[in-house]
Design a protein around this motif. Structure first.
Motif, PDB file in Angstrom:
ATOM      1  N   LEU A   1       2.455 -13.801  15.643  1.00 52.42           N
ATOM      2  CA  LEU A   1       2.624 -13.164  14.336  1.00 52.42           C
ATOM      3  C   LEU A   1       1.928 -11.801  14.302  1.00 52.42           C
ATOM      4  O   LEU A   1       2.499 -10.806  13.836  1.00 52.42           O
TER       5      LEU A   1
ATOM      6  N   LEU B   1       3.845  -8.165  14.024  1.00 55.28           N
ATOM      7  CA  LEU B   1       3.576  -7.305  12.871  1.00 55.28           C
ATOM      8  C   LEU B   1       3.022  -5.944  13.291  1.00 55.28           C
ATOM      9  O   LEU B   1       3.562  -4.897  12.925  1.00 55.28           O
ATOM     10  N   PHE B   2       1.963  -5.950  14.098  1.00 51.69           N
ATOM     11  CA  PHE B   2       1.229  -4.713  14.370  1.00 51.69           C
ATOM     12  C   PHE B   2       1.852  -3.836  15.445  1.00 51.69           C
ATOM     13  O   PHE B   2       1.392  -2.707  15.656  1.00 51.69           O
TER      14      PHE B   2
ATOM     15  N   ARG C   1       5.185  -3.264  15.324  1.00 50.16           N
ATOM     16  CA  ARG C   1       6.453  -2.842  14.710  1.00 50.16           C
ATOM     17  C   ARG C   1       6.147  -2.124  13.400  1.00 50.16           C
ATOM     18  O   ARG C   1       5.918  -2.767  12.379  1.00 50.16           O
TER      19      ARG C   1
ATOM     20  N   ALA D   1       8.002  -3.402  10.328  1.00 47.46           N
ATOM     21  CA  ALA D   1       7.512  -4.687   9.817  1.00 47.46           C
ATOM     22  C   ALA D   1       6.183  -4.501   9.091  1.00 47.46           C
ATOM     23  O   ALA D   1       5.934  -5.108   8.041  1.00 47.46           O
ATOM     24  N   LEU D   2       5.337  -3.645   9.635  1.00 46.41           N
ATOM     25  CA  LEU D   2       4.045  -3.372   9.005  1.00 46.41           C
ATOM     26  C   LEU D   2       4.239  -2.674   7.661  1.00 46.41           C
ATOM     27  O   LEU D   2       3.529  -2.958   6.687  1.00 46.41           O
TER      28      LEU D   2
ATOM     29  N   ALA E   1       5.302  -5.283   5.210  1.00 48.35           N
ATOM     30  CA  ALA E   1       4.136  -6.084   4.829  1.00 48.35           C
ATOM     31  C   ALA E   1       3.253  -5.327   3.848  1.00 48.35           C
ATOM     32  O   ALA E   1       2.701  -5.909   2.905  1.00 48.35           O
TER      33      ALA E   1
ATOM     34  N   CYS F   1       0.875   3.199  14.286  1.00 51.43           N
ATOM     35  CA  CYS F   1       1.369   2.046  13.523  1.00 51.43           C
ATOM     36  C   CYS F   1       0.504   1.817  12.291  1.00 51.43           C
ATOM     37  O   CYS F   1       0.925   2.081  11.162  1.00 51.43           O
TER      38      CYS F   1
END
Length: 437
Positions: free
Chosen positions: A123, A127-128, A130, A133-134, A137, A204
């Protein structure tokens, strides 16, 4: 147009010998122990196997077949922050960074983690690594913050049931819509005569949680006569993955990044996150076994400059306005230890009239952030972070400068825990304030 300023502030000490196919980087270790007092985890537990020297012994034993990978062996490698404080301390020039990277590859390949640990790590890296995705979030976090759901979860103790999730939540800064909706421009022209053309690595965490650092970087570079382009579609550079033993993932991310940057023309690549800069400068090591991509990796690595490194090498052009501030400088591990850049960020801050720059006691010690360390090893990270927060608070500074987003998040959280009112900012943000008056 001027040529790119040479990289400066190289670490002192013995020359570091290259690793070849028939020689392990661990062969250079003479077991002297100079690394022990520099190691945060050795300070935590006074345990030999949680020091660089001890981990090198474990790595040798694995390579020689004297031991097998067990949960206990994997834990000692997992506990390492990868802070590289041992690199400048080593009189033999041991490339501990390459040793721990290889050890972690073996951990990921040979150690079967628990289902919960595997799920959490997957997970974290999904998350970190992409930015999209970040970003999503961050929007969700902003909505939860606006609706009061985040504070409610804390009040009822829901997060205490999930310690790693609680650690991640505690690190996340307050967000505004301007933060989560920020976008980087495609190009920023130089003010006046152009000195250089730079390509910016957006990052990122930097791009999502610290958009003003990128904004300040663009403004300061432009004011100093540097045109900046932002390569489109750039994602994660792979730094987090390579330092976690996820080599295939790191290779994929780095290849994509090289493709994006190869489409642009520039003199230098500017990085404002220490961990990313350290990784990109060492990119040839990642592609050492790929004769096709190795030349491209070398060419890209040769152009990488930390923003403070580049600006400190350029004679100042833009006028500085006074800032009356006592500033404590925290040296990020992957800037000071891994890249050997101790003087440039300090020199940059000293160009600002009115600034009183003070050193943090035990300033070379890690803050406990170390990439994703503080969300996969939160107990150890908290122990290390509390020492750093106490050291920063002892300076009496109202502002702490750090050139890495993870450090800023970690130090800010630890200072808040002890009730200290100290702001954390990137050196380029502070310089931007001065330039803008």
């Amino acid at each position: 147009m001027a040529s790119a300023p040479a990289s400066g502030g190289a670490a002192t000490g013995p020359a570091i010998r290259p690793v070849t196919a028939d020689r392990s980087p661990a062969d250079d270790c003479v077991h002297c122990g100079f690394c022990l007092p520099t190691c945060p985890t050795w300070q935590n537990w006074q345990e030999e196997m949680d020091s660089p020297r001890g981990r090198i012994d474990l790595f040798r034993a694995l390579e020689d077949g004297r031991i097998e990978m067990t949960a206990e062996v994997a834990e000692h490698f997992d506990r390492c922050l990868g802070c590289m404080a041992c690199l400048p301390a080593c009189p033999s020039g041991v490339r501990y960074d390459h040793i721990i990277d290889r050890a972690r590859v073996r951990v990921e390949r040979e150690h079967l983690r628990s289902g919960e640990d595997r799920l959490w790590r997957d997970l974290v890296f999904a998350l970190f690594t992409r930015p999209a995705a970040l970003q999503a979030a961050a929007v969700g976090l902003w909505i939860a913050q606006k609706l009061g759901l985040r504070s409610l979860a804390r009040r009822v103790g829901l997060l205490r049931l999930f310690p790693r999730l609680a650690a991640m939540d505690a690190l996340a800064p307050p967000l505004t819509w301007a933060d989560v909706s920020a976008r980087l421009p495609r190009r920023v022209p130089a003010a006046g005569e152009r000195r250089l053309r730079a390509a910016l690595l957006g990052g990122c965490v930097q791009r999502v949680f610290f958009p003003n650092v990128n904004g300040a970087t663009l403004r300061v570079l432009a004011a100093e006569g540097v045109e900046v382009v932002v390569p489109e579609g750039q994602g994660c550079c792979g730094a987090l993955s390579v330092h976690a033993g996820r080599t295939e993932e790191a290779l994929r991310l780095a290849r994509d990044l090289m493709d994006r940057f190869d489409r642009e023309k520039f003199d230098v690549i500017v990085v404002n996150a220490a961990g990313c800069g350290s990784h990109l400068k060492d990119l040839p090591h990642l592609f050492a076994d790929d004769p096709e991509l190795l030349p491209r990796a070398r060419a890209l690595a040769a152009k990488v400059r930390d923003v403070s490194e580049l600006l400190a090498a350029l004679p100042a052009r833009a006028p500085r306005h006074p800032l009356r501030a006592r500033i404590a400088y925290h040296s990020p591990c992957h800037l000071g230890h891994a890249q050997g850049l101790q003087d440039p960020p300090r020199a940059l801050l000293r160009t600002i009239p009115g600034v009183e720059l003070v050193e943090v006691p035990d300033g070379d010690q890690c803050c406990g952030s170390a990439g994703v360390y503080n969300i996969v090893e939160p107990e150890s990270a908290d122990q290390i972070g509390r020492r750093k927060a106490a050291a920063v608070a002892s300076t009496g500074a109202a502002l702490v400068a750090s050139a890495n987003p993870g450090c800023s998040l970690q130090i800010r959280r630890m200072l808040h825990e002890r009730g200290a009112e100290v702001e954390a900012a990137h050196p380029v943000e502070i310089l931007d304030r001065s330039l803008r008056g």
